[in-house]
Design a protein around this motif. Structure first.
Motif, PDB file in Angstrom:
ATOM      1  N   TYR A  13      36.707  52.803  16.699  1.00  0.00           N
ATOM      2  CA  TYR A  13      35.599  51.843  16.765  1.00  0.00           C
ATOM      3  C   TYR A  13      34.542  52.303  17.761  1.00  0.00           C
ATOM      4  O   TYR A  13      34.812  53.091  18.662  1.00  0.00           O
ATOM      5  N   THR A  14      33.339  51.784  17.590  1.00  0.00           N
ATOM      6  CA  THR A  14      32.251  52.072  18.511  1.00  0.00           C
ATOM      7  C   THR A  14      31.478  50.798  18.791  1.00  0.00           C
ATOM      8  O   THR A  14      31.536  49.841  18.017  1.00  0.00           O
ATOM      9  N   ASN A  15      30.751  50.774  19.901  1.00  0.00           N
ATOM     10  CA  ASN A  15      29.938  49.603  20.196  1.00  0.00           C
ATOM     11  C   ASN A  15      28.622  49.699  19.425  1.00  0.00           C
ATOM     12  O   ASN A  15      28.008  50.758  19.327  1.00  0.00           O
ATOM     13  N   VAL A  16      28.215  48.569  18.878  1.00  0.00           N
ATOM     14  CA  VAL A  16      27.107  48.546  17.922  1.00  0.00           C
ATOM     15  C   VAL A  16      26.142  47.410  18.234  1.00  0.00           C
ATOM     16  O   VAL A  16      26.552  46.312  18.616  1.00  0.00           O
ATOM     17  N   LEU A  17      24.862  47.689  18.031  1.00  0.00           N
ATOM     18  CA  LEU A  17      23.855  46.637  17.969  1.00  0.00           C
ATOM     19  C   LEU A  17      23.405  46.566  16.517  1.00  0.00           C
ATOM     20  O   LEU A  17      22.731  47.474  16.024  1.00  0.00           O
ATOM     21  N   PHE A  18      23.827  45.513  15.818  1.00  0.00           N
ATOM     22  CA  PHE A  18      23.390  45.324  14.433  1.00  0.00           C
ATOM     23  C   PHE A  18      22.013  44.670  14.420  1.00  0.00           C
ATOM     24  O   PHE A  18      21.773  43.680  15.118  1.00  0.00           O
ATOM     25  N   VAL A  19      21.110  45.234  13.629  1.00  0.00           N
ATOM     26  CA  VAL A  19      19.812  44.626  13.354  1.00  0.00           C
ATOM     27  C   VAL A  19      19.905  44.111  11.917  1.00  0.00           C
ATOM     28  O   VAL A  19      19.952  44.894  10.971  1.00  0.00           O
ATOM     29  N   ILE A  20      19.981  42.801  11.785  1.00  0.00           N
ATOM     30  CA  ILE A  20      20.325  42.174  10.494  1.00  0.00           C
ATOM     31  C   ILE A  20      19.075  41.582   9.857  1.00  0.00           C
ATOM     32  O   ILE A  20      18.412  40.723  10.434  1.00  0.00           O
ATOM     33  N   LYS A  21      18.771  42.021   8.640  1.00  0.00           N
ATOM     34  CA  LYS A  21      17.555  41.565   7.969  1.00  0.00           C
ATOM     35  C   LYS A  21      17.884  40.766   6.705  1.00  0.00           C
ATOM     36  O   LYS A  21      18.771  41.132   5.938  1.00  0.00           O
ATOM     37  N   GLY A  22      17.145  39.656   6.531  1.00  0.00           N
ATOM     38  CA  GLY A  22      17.248  38.872   5.301  1.00  0.00           C
ATOM     39  C   GLY A  22      18.443  37.953   5.215  1.00  0.00           C
ATOM     40  O   GLY A  22      18.782  37.486   4.125  1.00  0.00           O
ATOM     41  N   ALA A  23      19.089  37.637   6.332  1.00  0.00           N
ATOM     42  CA  ALA A  23      20.292  36.791   6.299  1.00  0.00           C
ATOM     43  C   ALA A  23      19.922  35.314   6.249  1.00  0.00           C
ATOM     44  O   ALA A  23      18.886  34.895   6.763  1.00  0.00           O
ATOM     45  N   SER A  24      20.799  34.516   5.629  1.00  0.00           N
ATOM     46  CA  SER A  24      20.676  33.064   5.656  1.00  0.00           C
ATOM     47  C   SER A  24      21.610  32.544   6.730  1.00  0.00           C
ATOM     48  O   SER A  24      22.791  32.893   6.750  1.00  0.00           O
TER      49      SER A  24
END
Length: 210
Positions: free
Chosen positions: A138-149
């Motif tokens: 595993y790795t540490n992540v910054l998710f940039v989430i587009k178009g979510a409800s």
């Protein structure tokens, strides 16, 4: 198994059923439902009611952020991510999420993750070596989430709660899938303790579940 049956199996029961909770939520205002939001943000506890609130009162938000640990092998462009979590906590504030991404470097994966690899645990001479093997996946992540409800928690309480500054919003993890659009590796960043760390910024966009 139908959608309602799956959700009932996943959820912590407070109402007698998901169907019962759905009716309750349909008949009440945002303000009158705040008790379920407060229960979640103060005790990290929820049942059918909160899941129904997320389902019925969600809004589409252009971009959100989530800092966490995630499986390295799935973080490649074109991969479809199915989080398979009842509810996913995210934020409208990138800096807040980045703090979580950076702090994740000093923490081990969640306890339930080890259970995913129990079939290979006996191959390691010590528990410590097994845990290192799992964490290295595993790795540490910054998710940039587009178009979510999402459900914007701040819409349900007016007083100045500590969680207000985190601008937390919830995503229905079992109902939304996301495709990896872009992966960027970040280095030379200081975390909250002043340690230089690196993390992965991953842009993902909502896709329809087949």
């Amino acid at each position: 198994m139908g959608e309602l049956a799956v959700l009932e199996q996943l959820s912590t029961k407070k109402c007698g059923s998901y169907k019962e909770a759905r009716k309750i939520v349909q008949s009440r205002s945002n303000e009158s439902l705040s008790e379920y939001i407060i229960e979640y943000i103060t005790n990290n506890d929820f049942g059918y009611e909160l899941m129904c609130i997320v389902e019925q009162r969600q809004l589409k938000v252009p971009v959100l952020y989530r800092g966490t640990k995630y499986l390295k092998s799935e973080l490649t462009e074109g991969t479809v991510l199915n989080f398979n979590e009842k509810l996913i906590s995210t934020s409208k504030d990138m800096l807040i999420a980045e703090t979580f991404a950076l702090s994740a470097t000093t923490d081990e994966v969640a306890e339930w993750v080890y259970d995913l690899y129990e079939d290979v645990e006996d191959a390691f001479p010590t528990v410590r070596e097994f845990c290192k093997y799992v964490n290295d996946l595993y790795t540490n992540v910054l998710f940039v989430i587009k178009g979510a409800s999402v459900l914007v928690l701040g819409d349900f309480y007016a007083y100045n709660h500590n969680f207000t500054e985190e601008q937390e919003v919830l995503i229905e993890g079992v109902k939304q899938s996301f495709v990896v659009k872009k992966v960027t590796f970040k280095e030379g960043v200081k975390n909250y303790s002043g340690k230089i760390v690196k993390y992965c910024e991953v842009e993902i966009s909502k896709v329809k579940i087949a």
